[in-house]
Design a protein around this motif. Structure first.
Motif, mmCIF file in Angstrom:
data_model
loop_
_atom_site.group_PDB
_atom_site.id
_atom_site.type_symbol
_atom_site.label_atom_id
_atom_site.label_comp_id
_atom_site.label_asym_id
_atom_site.label_seq_id
_atom_site.Cartn_x
_atom_site.Cartn_y
_atom_site.Cartn_z
ATOM 1 N N GLY A 51 0.535 -1.256 -0.595
ATOM 2 C CA GLY A 51 0.178 -0.329 -0.338
ATOM 3 C C GLY A 51 1.012 1.174 -0.106
ATOM 4 N N GLN A 52 -0.021 2.730 0.275
ATOM 5 C CA GLN A 52 0.595 3.736 0.042
ATOM 6 C C GLN A 52 1.412 4.119 1.349
ATOM 7 O OE1 GLN A 52 2.159 5.250 -2.622
ATOM 8 N NE2 GLN A 52 1.385 3.086 -3.485
ATOM 9 N N ASP A 53 1.937 5.281 1.896
ATOM 10 C CA ASP A 53 2.062 5.584 3.080
ATOM 11 C C ASP A 53 2.280 4.757 4.451
ATOM 12 O OD1 ASP A 53 2.306 8.529 1.820
ATOM 13 O OD2 ASP A 53 -0.086 7.890 2.068
ATOM 14 N N GLY A 54 2.546 2.755 3.746
ATOM 15 C CA GLY A 54 2.525 2.448 4.742
ATOM 16 C C GLY A 54 2.059 1.656 5.695
ATOM 17 N N LYS A 55 0.077 2.077 4.684
ATOM 18 C CA LYS A 55 -0.494 1.405 4.783
ATOM 19 C C LYS A 55 -1.110 0.573 4.032
ATOM 20 C CE LYS A 55 -2.593 5.652 7.020
ATOM 21 N NZ LYS A 55 -3.399 6.884 7.086
ATOM 22 N N GLY A 56 -2.218 -0.083 4.688
ATOM 23 C CA GLY A 56 -2.729 -1.502 3.088
ATOM 24 C C GLY A 56 -2.454 -3.195 3.359
ATOM 25 N N LEU A 57 -2.070 -3.600 2.761
ATOM 26 C CA LEU A 57 -1.865 -4.952 1.504
ATOM 27 C C LEU A 57 -0.213 -5.379 2.136
ATOM 28 C CD1 LEU A 57 -3.483 -8.196 1.826
ATOM 29 C CD2 LEU A 57 -2.162 -7.407 -0.190
ATOM 30 N N PHE A 58 0.201 -5.793 3.078
ATOM 31 C CA PHE A 58 1.639 -6.391 3.066
ATOM 32 C C PHE A 58 1.487 -7.801 4.057
ATOM 33 C CE2 PHE A 58 0.102 -5.712 7.872
ATOM 34 C CZ PHE A 58 0.799 -7.320 8.677
ATOM 35 N N THR A 112 -4.886 1.327 9.786
ATOM 36 C CA THR A 112 -3.645 2.633 9.964
ATOM 37 C C THR A 112 -2.287 2.978 9.957
ATOM 38 O OG1 THR A 112 -4.373 2.835 12.531
ATOM 39 C CG2 THR A 112 -6.615 3.296 11.370
ATOM 40 N N SER A 113 -1.965 3.843 10.365
ATOM 41 C CA SER A 113 -1.325 3.917 10.671
ATOM 42 C C SER A 113 0.016 3.016 11.970
ATOM 43 C CB SER A 113 -0.080 5.154 11.322
ATOM 44 O OG SER A 113 -0.867 5.938 11.803
ATOM 45 N N GLY A 114 -1.177 2.663 13.104
ATOM 46 C CA GLY A 114 -0.830 1.713 13.519
ATOM 47 C C GLY A 114 -1.862 1.050 14.184
ATOM 48 N N LEU A 115 -2.477 0.548 13.494
ATOM 49 C CA LEU A 115 -3.447 -1.065 13.695
ATOM 50 C C LEU A 115 -3.502 -1.684 12.358
ATOM 51 C CD1 LEU A 115 -5.457 -2.265 15.830
ATOM 52 C CD2 LEU A 115 -6.762 -0.997 14.381
ATOM 53 N N SER A 116 -3.142 -2.948 12.977
ATOM 54 C CA SER A 116 -3.158 -3.752 11.870
ATOM 55 C C SER A 116 -3.376 -5.264 12.291
ATOM 56 C CB SER A 116 -1.452 -4.483 11.646
ATOM 57 O OG SER A 116 -0.630 -4.390 12.628
ATOM 58 N N LEU A 117 -3.778 -6.361 11.334
ATOM 59 C CA LEU A 117 -4.240 -7.219 11.456
ATOM 60 C C LEU A 117 -3.059 -8.333 10.517
ATOM 61 C CD1 LEU A 117 -8.183 -6.868 10.882
ATOM 62 C CD2 LEU A 117 -6.960 -6.857 13.438
ATOM 63 N N GLY A 118 -3.198 -9.924 10.929
ATOM 64 C CA GLY A 118 -2.568 -10.752 10.219
ATOM 65 C C GLY A 118 -2.679 -11.956 10.615
ATOM 66 N N LEU A 119 -2.484 -12.685 8.987
ATOM 67 C CA LEU A 119 -2.757 -14.629 9.240
ATOM 68 C C LEU A 119 -1.350 -14.203 8.946
ATOM 69 C CD1 LEU A 119 -4.051 -16.858 9.099
ATOM 70 C CD2 LEU A 119 -4.784 -16.773 7.222
ATOM 71 N N ARG A 120 -0.931 -15.425 9.554
ATOM 72 C CA ARG A 120 0.403 -16.264 9.421
ATOM 73 C C ARG A 120 1.217 -17.374 9.482
ATOM 74 N NH1 ARG A 120 5.138 -12.797 13.633
ATOM 75 N NH2 ARG A 120 4.464 -11.567 12.361
ATOM 76 N N TYR A 121 1.638 -18.804 9.267
ATOM 77 C CA TYR A 121 2.097 -19.426 9.007
ATOM 78 C C TYR A 121 3.814 -19.847 9.460
ATOM 79 C CZ TYR A 121 2.944 -24.993 8.462
ATOM 80 O OH TYR A 121 3.061 -26.525 8.794
ATOM 81 N N THR A 122 3.736 -20.512 10.424
ATOM 82 C CA THR A 122 5.200 -21.050 11.290
ATOM 83 C C THR A 122 5.260 -22.472 10.778
ATOM 84 O OG1 THR A 122 4.636 -19.119 12.886
ATOM 85 C CG2 THR A 122 6.338 -20.357 13.185
ATOM 86 N N GLY A 123 6.119 -23.300 10.107
ATOM 87 C CA GLY A 123 6.733 -24.634 10.190
ATOM 88 C C GLY A 123 8.229 -24.100 10.551
#
Length: 223
Positions: A109-116, A167-178
Motif C-alpha cells: 500500500g501507500q504511506d505504510g498502509k494497506g496490504l503487506f 491505520t498507521s498503528g493498527l494492523s491485522l495479520g495471518l501467519r503460518y509457522t513451520g
C-alpha cells in the motif's frame, strides 16, 4: 579490526536509512494460535487452540520494505483422539515457546498502509510443556506432564504471512509457522510422546510444530 568496523558501519547505515525514509516503529501484538503436528509420525494429530502475545520493532529500509524482529510468547502443541487405540481417550500437549522471528516485510500500500507480506526465519525456545489425557468427560493429568527431557529446547523455523495495515498503528495479520527442527529428540521416550505416536513403540515421534496465527498489532512511532 576491519571485520568489526564494516558490519557496524553497515548496521549504522541501515538504521540511518530507516530514520530517513520510514522511521522506526515499536509495537505490541497478540492473537490466536491454531496448532498441530506435521511430519512422518503425525498421523492422528488434530489442531488445538492457543494464544500468542509479545513485542516487535519495525525498521524501515526503503519506502515499501522493512525489517521486523519480534519477541513473542506462543502456545503450540497438538491433540490426538483415540489415544493408545482407546476410542474415548484424547491426548493433548501444550508447548509454550518464546518465538524470535526476524521478518522482511513488504508493504504493497501507500504511506505504510494497506496490504503487506512478510517472510523470514524464526528461533523458538521452549519454556514449558504440559501433557494430559482425557477419558470421556473426566480429565486426568499425567504425573510426568512437565517432563521436557525428551524435547528440543531450541527450535528453528520459517515464517510466512500476509496482513493489512488499517491505520498507521493498527494492523491485522495471518501467519503460518513451520518448524525445521523436530519437537522431540531422537531416542526412547521418557514421557507420553512415544506412547501417543509411532504406534506406541516407545520411541519419540518424528513431528514438527505447524501453526497458523491470527494476530492483531499496534505500532507506535514512525510516519
Amino acid at each position: 579490526m576491519k571485520k568489526v568496523i564494516l558490519p557496524l558501519a553497515l548496521l549504522a547505515g541501515i538504521v540511518g536509512t530507516a530514520n530517513a525514509q520510514t522511521g522506526i516503529k515499536y509495537g505490541v501484538k497478540g492473537g490466536y494460535n491454531l496448532a498441530t503436528f506435521s511430519g512422518s509420525d503425525s498421523q492422528g494429530s488434530q489442531y488445538k487452540s492457543g494464544f500468542t502475545a509479545g513485542l516487535y520493532a519495525n525498521f524501515g529500509i526503503a519506502d515499501n520494505f522493512s525489517v521486523q524482529p519480534e519477541v513473542l510468547f506462543s502456545q503450540k502443541g497438538a491433540s490426538i483422539d483415540n489415544f493408545q487405540n482407546l476410542p474415548t481417550t484424547r491426548f493433548k500437549t501444550t508447548l509454550s515457546y518464546i518465538d524470535v522471528p526476524v521478518l522482511l516485510r513488504v508493504n504493497a500500500g501507500q504511506d505504510g498502509k494497506g496490504l503487506f507480506f512478510e517472510l523470514g526465519p524464526q528461533a523458538s525456545f521452549l519454556v514449558r510443556n504440559r501433557d494430559f489425557t482425557q477419558t470421556g468427560n473426566a480429565s486426568t493429568q499425567s504425573t510426568d506432564n512437565t517432563n521436557s527431557a525428551d524435547m528440543n529446547k531450541t527450535v528453528l523455523a520459517y515464517v510466512g504471512g500476509i496482513g493489512y495495515q488499517i491505520t498507521s498503528g493498527l494492523s491485522l495479520g495471518l501467519r503460518y509457522t513451520g518448524d525445521f527442527t523436530q519437537v522431540y529428540k531422537q531416542g526412547i521416550s521418557a514421557n507420553y510422546a512415544g506412547q501417543a505416536y509411532a504406534g506406541g513403540n516407545g520411541n519419540n515421534p518424528s513431528v514438527h510444530n505447524s501453526v497458523f496465527q491470527f494476530q492483531v498489532g499496534y505500532a507506535f512511532g514512525g510516519k
